[in-house]
Design a protein around this motif. Structure first.
Motif, PDB file in Angstrom:
ATOM      1  N   VAL A 172     -46.644  -0.958 -35.457  1.00 55.99           N
ATOM      2  CA  VAL A 172     -47.501  -1.229 -34.303  1.00 55.99           C
ATOM      3  C   VAL A 172     -47.493  -0.024 -33.378  1.00 55.99           C
ATOM      4  O   VAL A 172     -46.417   0.511 -33.074  1.00 55.99           O
ATOM      5  N   TRP A 227     -49.091  -9.625 -32.908  1.00 56.48           N
ATOM      6  CA  TRP A 227     -49.598  -8.399 -32.327  1.00 56.48           C
ATOM      7  C   TRP A 227     -51.029  -8.248 -32.796  1.00 56.48           C
ATOM      8  O   TRP A 227     -51.436  -8.782 -33.827  1.00 56.48           O
ATOM      9  N   ASP A 259     -51.960  -3.809 -36.512  1.00 58.17           N
ATOM     10  CA  ASP A 259     -50.903  -3.408 -37.433  1.00 58.17           C
ATOM     11  C   ASP A 259     -51.434  -2.255 -38.273  1.00 58.17           C
ATOM     12  O   ASP A 259     -52.483  -2.364 -38.920  1.00 58.17           O
TER      13      ASP A 259
END
Length: 360
Positions: free
Chosen positions: A126, A190, A193
């Protein structure tokens, strides 16, 4: 154990890690002994972040569109860049905008090699700015992994004194405390990626041999049933063909002279038909085409007519002009026959000669 955020080396900065334990942020250098699930964090100054509205029907379409945007915005060849796309966050930027991460292919390979050397296969890579939540307005700043990062509604970059002022337009970012950072790292998921495409994580698939054997028996049973159905159809078609052939012989016998022995019904019927109509296409079809052509050309007359044993028709023709001879020949040829013209002579205001009409 919560996920471990492992910050990748950059410049003189070594591996660093961070983890949320009991709601508090815990940090350290190197690689922890028992990291658990590892989320690798790419340095903010190594990844360019963009936001754009991309097609949502398929990942391939979205990636292709992102690469076109990156090609226009980057000075490097797009073949040397790894382009990753994330999911849209309706709270950030324009509705439907999706983050795009751009990093060098060589950098991705180097990071994965460095991680493999320390025995880590991260579940994701990330970009550092994507770890902190985007503010609804203005900019947020945090210190993570020994590097300052800045996040805006649709921006993310490394914190550098003069560059930050230019990118924020002189707006001072709001610095996040350790509690805010811990809350951000503790949230699940998140939006971007970098482990996509060529660098996607390889998944190990275990083989259930009991299931494989069961599927094998099912496949064998399906094959046997399918083969039985095919054999039944072939037998049915064979019986049907024999029945149709017998019926055809019966019908053919009715079309042959009484008392004829039927050996090959189709051939015998063709022979009788040829005998009745004559060779070639027969006198009827050939003569009809010739008569229709003569009637269609004004001033044309038929003087002689002879049907030859080879199926050709000899016509004696007189016409008013030489052009009529050509018109008459073309009319017969359009009917599907070959026409051989003899010598035509002009006498008494008429043109006369012979045509030989034969099947093509």
């Amino acid at each position: 154990m919560s996920a471990t955020y492992l910050f990748l080396p950059s410049g003189d900065r070594p591996f660093r890690w961070a983890r949320v334990e009991d709601g508090a942020l815990v940090e350290g250098e190197g690689v922890p002994a028992e990291p658990g699930d590892v989320i690798a964090v790419a340095p903010a100054d190594a990844v360019a972040l963009h936001w754009a509205e991309l097609p949502s029907r398929s990942t391939a379409q979205a990636t292709a569109a992102a690469r076109l945007l990156v090609a226009d915005a980057s000075a490097e060849a797009v073949s040397d860049l790894h382009v990753a796309i994330g999911r849209a966050d309706d709270k950030v930027g324009s509705p439907g905008d999706r983050p795009i991460g751009v990093v060098g292919v060589d950098a991705m390979r180097r990071w994965l090699v460095d991680l493999a050397q320390v025995g880590v296969d991260p579940v994701a890579i990330v970009p550092a700015p994507m770890l902190i939540p985007a503010p609804e307005q203005g900019y947020a700043r945090a210190e993570l992994g020994g590097q300052g990062i800045v996040r805006g509604p649709a921006t993310g970059f490394a914190d550098e004194a003069r560059l930050t002022e230019l990118l924020t337009g002189g707006v001072a970012p709001e610095t996040l405390g350790r509690g805010d950072i811990a809350a951000a790292l503790g949230r699940p998921g998140w939006t971007l990626d970098l482990r996509q495409g060529l660098f996607a994580r390889r998944r190990r698939v275990g083989i259930d041999w009991r299931l494989v054997r069961r599927l094998g028996w099912y496949a064998l049973a399906i094959l046997l049933v399918t083969s039985s159905i095919s054999l039944a159809r072939l037998a049915r078609y064979s019986f049907g063909a024999d029945l149709l052939e017998a019926r055809a012989d019966t019908v053919a016998a009715q079309g042959l002279p009484r008392g004829s022995t039927v050996t090959d019904a189709s051939r015998q019927l063709d022979e009788r038909l040829a005998a009745l109509r004559g060779p070639g296409q027969g006198f009827t079809a050939t003569g009809a085409a010739a008569f229709a052509a003569i009637q269609s050309v004004p001033g044309s007359e038929l003087t002689t007519l002879s049907f030859e044993p080879n199926g050709s028709l000899r016509l004696g023709i007189t016409t008013a002009t030489e052009a009529s001879v050509t018109d008459l020949k073309s009319a017969i040829e359009r009917a599907g026959f070959a026409v051989a013209a003899g010598t035509f002579q002009s006498a008494g205001g008429r043109v006369s000669g012979e045509f030989t009409v034969s099947p093509r």
